[in-house]
Motif scaffolding. Structure first.
Motif, PDB file in Angstrom:
ATOM      1  N   GLU A  53     109.730  86.934 140.404  1.00 54.47           N
ATOM      2  CA  GLU A  53     110.929  86.849 139.563  1.00 54.47           C
ATOM      3  C   GLU A  53     112.120  87.470 140.279  1.00 54.47           C
ATOM      4  O   GLU A  53     113.206  86.875 140.362  1.00 54.47           O
ATOM      5  CB  GLU A  53     110.702  87.556 138.222  1.00 54.47           C
ATOM      6  N   ALA A  54     111.942  88.668 140.811  1.00 58.42           N
ATOM      7  CA  ALA A  54     113.038  89.371 141.485  1.00 58.42           C
ATOM      8  C   ALA A  54     113.494  88.612 142.729  1.00 58.42           C
ATOM      9  O   ALA A  54     114.701  88.460 142.969  1.00 58.42           O
ATOM     10  CB  ALA A  54     112.600  90.788 141.854  1.00 58.42           C
ATOM     11  N   VAL A  55     112.547  88.108 143.509  1.00 55.09           N
ATOM     12  CA  VAL A  55     112.888  87.408 144.750  1.00 55.09           C
ATOM     13  C   VAL A  55     113.618  86.099 144.452  1.00 55.09           C
ATOM     14  O   VAL A  55     114.654  85.812 145.057  1.00 55.09           O
ATOM     15  CB  VAL A  55     111.619  87.168 145.614  1.00 55.09           C
ATOM     16  N   LEU A  56     113.097  85.305 143.512  1.00 58.81           N
ATOM     17  CA  LEU A  56     113.772  84.043 143.203  1.00 58.81           C
ATOM     18  C   LEU A  56     115.135  84.303 142.570  1.00 58.81           C
ATOM     19  O   LEU A  56     116.113  83.631 142.900  1.00 58.81           O
ATOM     20  CB  LEU A  56     112.923  83.151 142.299  1.00 58.81           C
ATOM     21  N   ASP A  91     112.187  84.259 134.900  1.00 57.02           N
ATOM     22  CA  ASP A  91     111.489  85.269 134.117  1.00 57.02           C
ATOM     23  C   ASP A  91     110.056  85.362 134.651  1.00 57.02           C
ATOM     24  O   ASP A  91     109.659  84.585 135.512  1.00 57.02           O
ATOM     25  CB  ASP A  91     111.494  84.855 132.636  1.00 57.02           C
ATOM     26  N   SER A  92     109.310  86.314 134.127  1.00 52.56           N
ATOM     27  CA  SER A  92     107.897  86.436 134.480  1.00 52.56           C
ATOM     28  C   SER A  92     107.133  86.976 133.282  1.00 52.56           C
ATOM     29  O   SER A  92     107.720  87.573 132.372  1.00 52.56           O
ATOM     30  CB  SER A  92     107.709  87.349 135.700  1.00 52.56           C
ATOM     31  N   ALA A  93     105.819  86.740 133.302  1.00 51.67           N
ATOM     32  CA  ALA A  93     104.955  87.205 132.214  1.00 51.67           C
ATOM     33  C   ALA A  93     103.536  87.317 132.748  1.00 51.67           C
ATOM     34  O   ALA A  93     103.206  86.768 133.797  1.00 51.67           O
ATOM     35  CB  ALA A  93     105.009  86.230 131.033  1.00 51.67           C
ATOM     36  N   GLY A  94     102.715  88.019 131.989  1.00 52.50           N
ATOM     37  CA  GLY A  94     101.310  88.164 132.348  1.00 52.50           C
ATOM     38  C   GLY A  94     100.423  87.511 131.310  1.00 52.50           C
ATOM     39  O   GLY A  94     100.821  87.343 130.160  1.00 52.50           O
ATOM     40  N   THR A  95      99.218  87.149 131.722  1.00 60.24           N
ATOM     41  CA  THR A  95      98.283  86.587 130.756  1.00 60.24           C
ATOM     42  C   THR A  95      97.612  87.698 129.944  1.00 60.24           C
ATOM     43  O   THR A  95      97.172  87.468 128.830  1.00 60.24           O
ATOM     44  CB  THR A  95      97.207  85.714 131.449  1.00 60.24           C
TER      45      THR A  95
END
Length: 158
Positions: free
Chosen positions: A19-22, A38-42
């Motif tokens: 997320e940070a890199v993109l 954004d990002s998320a975890g399962t």
């Protein structure tokens, strides 16, 4: 607006790094008014936590901001909002497919962005400790993803 979601297991190592890199690449290409990341975890173990110290350290050493990134769990509404759901390994793909109940979600296996790499999954540095290797893969994969998005949506950098 084009929405990209990175998914890993706990949302503290691989997906927040991506997320940070993109986000950084999108900003440098002056596309941040067109692409949101954004990002998320399962899993739900780290909800509300900042990225892992190893992720923060490698991002800082590469001058990539992780400001505002906190762990959250992927939810079914994400499949309506996000145009690209990019999973870091095969178990993430399977968990996301279970959650969507659909094979039609636009799910990408991160390593499919890097067909010349021998690895077919992004190793989890929570277990391996190798944040440098993951950063190298994430950096190259985010270049490939941004290029793909730009071509698919006829976007040009400024």
């Amino acid at each position: 607006m084009i929405h990209v979601l990175f998914v890993c297991l706990g949302n503290i190592c691989r997906s927040p790094m991506a997320e940070a890199v993109l986000r950084d690449k999108v900003k440098k290409n002056q596309l941040d008014h067109l692409i949101k990341v954004d990002s998320a975890g399962t899993g739900d173990w780290h909800i509300g936590e900042q990225p892992h110290k190893g992720t923060r350290k490698i991002l800082e050493s590469n001058r990539v901001s992780y400001e505002g990134i906190v762990a959250r769990q992927v939810k079914s509404q994400d499949f309506d909002k996000f145009d690209y759901i990019v999973c870091m390994d095969n178990s993430n793909v399977q968990n996301v497919l279970k959650l969507t109940g659909s094979e039609n979600a636009h799910i990408i296996r991160f390593m499919d962005l890097l067909p010349n790499e021998k690895l077919r999954e992004v190793p989890d540095p929570y277990y391996t400790g190798n944040f440098e290797e993951v950063y190298r893969l994430v950096d190259a994969g985010c270049d490939a993803l941004l290029d793909m998005i730009q071509k698919e949506h006829s976007l040009t950098s400024h």
